[in-house]
Write an enzyme that holds these catalytic residues in place. Sequence first.
Site, PDB file in Angstrom:
ATOM      1  N   ASP A   1      28.638 -13.680  15.753  1.00 18.59           N
ATOM      2  CA  ASP A   1      29.313 -12.470  15.274  1.00 18.59           C
ATOM      3  C   ASP A   1      30.013 -12.732  13.940  1.00 18.59           C
ATOM      4  O   ASP A   1      30.471 -13.849  13.680  1.00 18.59           O
ATOM      5  CB  ASP A   1      30.332 -12.015  16.336  1.00 18.59           C
ATOM      6  CG  ASP A   1      30.740 -10.565  16.140  1.00 18.59           C
ATOM      7  OD1 ASP A   1      30.093  -9.853  15.364  1.00 18.59           O
ATOM      8  OD2 ASP A   1      31.721 -10.146  16.789  1.00 18.59           O
TER       9      ASP A   1
ATOM     10  N   GLU B   1      23.182  -2.153  22.404  1.00 17.19           N
ATOM     11  CA  GLU B   1      24.112  -1.235  21.741  1.00 17.19           C
ATOM     12  C   GLU B   1      23.947  -1.249  20.219  1.00 17.19           C
ATOM     13  O   GLU B   1      24.419  -0.342  19.524  1.00 17.19           O
ATOM     14  CB  GLU B   1      25.566  -1.598  22.087  1.00 17.19           C
ATOM     15  CG  GLU B   1      25.970  -1.274  23.519  1.00 17.19           C
ATOM     16  CD  GLU B   1      25.333  -2.189  24.567  1.00 17.19           C
ATOM     17  OE1 GLU B   1      25.065  -3.370  24.266  1.00 17.19           O
ATOM     18  OE2 GLU B   1      25.079  -1.704  25.692  1.00 17.19           O
ATOM     19  N   ASN B   2      23.297  -2.282  19.693  1.00 14.05           N
ATOM     20  CA  ASN B   2      23.170  -2.386  18.233  1.00 14.05           C
ATOM     21  C   ASN B   2      22.229  -1.335  17.623  1.00 14.05           C
ATOM     22  O   ASN B   2      22.217  -1.142  16.403  1.00 14.05           O
ATOM     23  CB  ASN B   2      22.721  -3.799  17.817  1.00 14.05           C
ATOM     24  CG  ASN B   2      23.796  -4.859  17.966  1.00 14.05           C
ATOM     25  OD1 ASN B   2      23.517  -6.028  18.241  1.00 14.05           O
ATOM     26  ND2 ASN B   2      25.072  -4.477  17.794  1.00 14.05           N
ATOM     27  N   TRP B   3      21.468  -0.612  18.468  1.00 16.29           N
ATOM     28  CA  TRP B   3      20.643   0.501  17.948  1.00 16.29           C
ATOM     29  C   TRP B   3      21.526   1.591  17.339  1.00 16.29           C
ATOM     30  O   TRP B   3      21.056   2.411  16.576  1.00 16.29           O
ATOM     31  CB  TRP B   3      19.806   1.134  19.071  1.00 16.29           C
ATOM     32  CG  TRP B   3      18.760   0.237  19.659  1.00 16.29           C
ATOM     33  CD1 TRP B   3      18.788  -0.330  20.895  1.00 16.29           C
ATOM     34  CD2 TRP B   3      17.518  -0.185  19.065  1.00 16.29           C
ATOM     35  NE1 TRP B   3      17.658  -1.088  21.109  1.00 16.29           N
ATOM     36  CE2 TRP B   3      16.860  -1.015  20.000  1.00 16.29           C
ATOM     37  CE3 TRP B   3      16.902   0.044  17.829  1.00 16.29           C
ATOM     38  CZ2 TRP B   3      15.622  -1.598  19.743  1.00 16.29           C
ATOM     39  CZ3 TRP B   3      15.659  -0.548  17.586  1.00 16.29           C
ATOM     40  CH2 TRP B   3      15.039  -1.354  18.528  1.00 16.29           C
TER      41      TRP B   3
HETATM   42  C1  IPE Z   1      27.505  -8.669  19.753  1.00 18.57           C
HETATM   43  O1  IPE Z   1      28.128  -8.422  18.545  1.00 18.57           O
HETATM   44  C2  IPE Z   1      26.010  -8.593  19.589  1.00 18.57           C
HETATM   45  C3  IPE Z   1      25.386  -9.630  18.792  1.00 18.57           C
HETATM   46  C4  IPE Z   1      25.984 -10.651  18.233  1.00 18.57           C
HETATM   47  C5  IPE Z   1      23.960  -9.499  18.630  1.00 18.57           C
HETATM   48  P1  IPE Z   1      28.650  -6.965  18.145  1.00 18.57           P
HETATM   49  O2  IPE Z   1      29.268  -7.089  16.817  1.00 18.57           O
HETATM   50  O3  IPE Z   1      27.558  -5.976  18.275  1.00 18.57           O
HETATM   51  O4  IPE Z   1      29.724  -6.671  19.273  1.00 18.57           O
HETATM   52  P2  IPE Z   1      30.968  -5.682  19.272  1.00 18.57           P
HETATM   53  O5  IPE Z   1      30.436  -4.330  18.913  1.00 18.57           O
HETATM   54  O6  IPE Z   1      31.935  -6.168  18.250  1.00 18.57           O
HETATM   55  O7  IPE Z   1      31.520  -5.767  20.653  1.00 18.57           O
HETATM   56  C1  IPE Z   2      26.630 -10.107  14.185  1.00 19.87           C
HETATM   57  O1  IPE Z   2      27.360  -9.758  13.060  1.00 19.87           O
HETATM   58  C2  IPE Z   2      25.165  -9.776  14.048  1.00 19.87           C
HETATM   59  C3  IPE Z   2      24.712  -8.699  14.935  1.00 19.87           C
HETATM   60  C4  IPE Z   2      25.435  -8.016  15.761  1.00 19.87           C
HETATM   61  C5  IPE Z   2      23.307  -8.382  14.858  1.00 19.87           C
HETATM   62  P1  IPE Z   2      27.959  -8.305  12.886  1.00 19.87           P
HETATM   63  O2  IPE Z   2      26.965  -7.473  12.137  1.00 19.87           O
HETATM   64  O3  IPE Z   2      28.386  -7.746  14.180  1.00 19.87           O
HETATM   65  O4  IPE Z   2      29.197  -8.609  11.951  1.00 19.87           O
HETATM   66  P2  IPE Z   2      30.619  -7.915  12.002  1.00 19.87           P
HETATM   67  O5  IPE Z   2      31.123  -8.012  13.400  1.00 19.87           O
HETATM   68  O6  IPE Z   2      30.422  -6.505  11.565  1.00 19.87           O
HETATM   69  O7  IPE Z   2      31.442  -8.696  11.039  1.00 19.87           O
HETATM   70 MG    MG Z   3      30.158  -7.777  15.188  1.00 15.97          MG
END
Ligand code: IPE
Ligand code: IPE
Ligand code: MG
Length: 249
Positions: free
Chosen positions: A29, A76-78
């Site tokens: 993250d 949830e990343n969608w």
């Molecule tokens: C968790 O990180 C998912 C991945 C690292 C792929 P997110 O950034 O999506 O999680 P939240 O939204 O902060 O909980």
């Molecule tokens: C983790 O980094 C990668 C994925 C969730 C795919 P983030 O994109 O969540 O980075 P932050 O949390 O916005 O800094």
């Molecule tokens: Mg994140």
Amino acid sequence: MIIQQTELQYLPPDLKRELLPKHVAVIMDGNGRWAKKRGLPRIRGHKAGVSNLKDLVRCCHDWGIEALTVYAFSTENWKRPRKEVNCLMALIRRFLRQELEEMLEKNIQIQFMGDLTELPPSLQQEISYSMKVTRNNTGIRFFIATNYGSRQEILHACQAIAQKVQQGLLQPEQISEELFTNHLYTAGLADPDLLIRTSGEMRLSNFLLWQMAYSEIYISDALWPDFNRVDFHRALSAYQQRERRFGKV
Ligand code: IPE
Ligand code: IPE
Ligand code: MG
């Protein structure tokens, strides 16, 4: 003692090999924040994140970690902007293309966990190919959680088990922890001993909820693209100081 990154090609001498976690899970993250800090688009953070993942895999190989699971894309990343989602898919595909040769050389077995049917077809092909050609490798087992959500995984397992009960193949009282575990994406893989989450966030974000019932949790303040061997060493040292009790005294 200050340990430099360059000194960490081999397992640092202060770590006990027999006490290394067998299975390390990582919530990578902080890519977005890494980019923001530099005035760059989020996508650049993801690129830097992928390049960092390459080194973590090499490090696990160099230090003798048996299994590594990384969270690459959650169910949830969608909900992120379409451009960012497309970029993440493209980066996973490119990662596989670029790294496959080295994975084969290093005897690494690549596996994916998650609902892969919802991924772009070209990525699905790349995934099947990489899993097929590394299937018989006996080195690190490297799992990439992509379109992974733990609640969804648990629901799928429940549905599969319910079907077996309906068909009369199974009695409800035969549903044990072991049977349930064997219906998860992680069937056959020991639970993570250590979970590392970067960027200081203290939550699981729907990652391996069943499997991490007794995992040790280590939160690093480093943003994922900056999380290097020195940080990994710190995480492993902290893990080796922990007393894992599993409910006993
Ligand atoms: C968790 O990180 C998912 C991945 C690292 C792929 P997110 O950034 O999506 O999680 P939240 O939204 O902060 O909980
Ligand atoms: C983790 O980094 C990668 C994925 C969730 C795919 P983030 O994109 O969540 O980075 P932050 O949390 O916005 O800094
Ligand atoms: Mg994140």
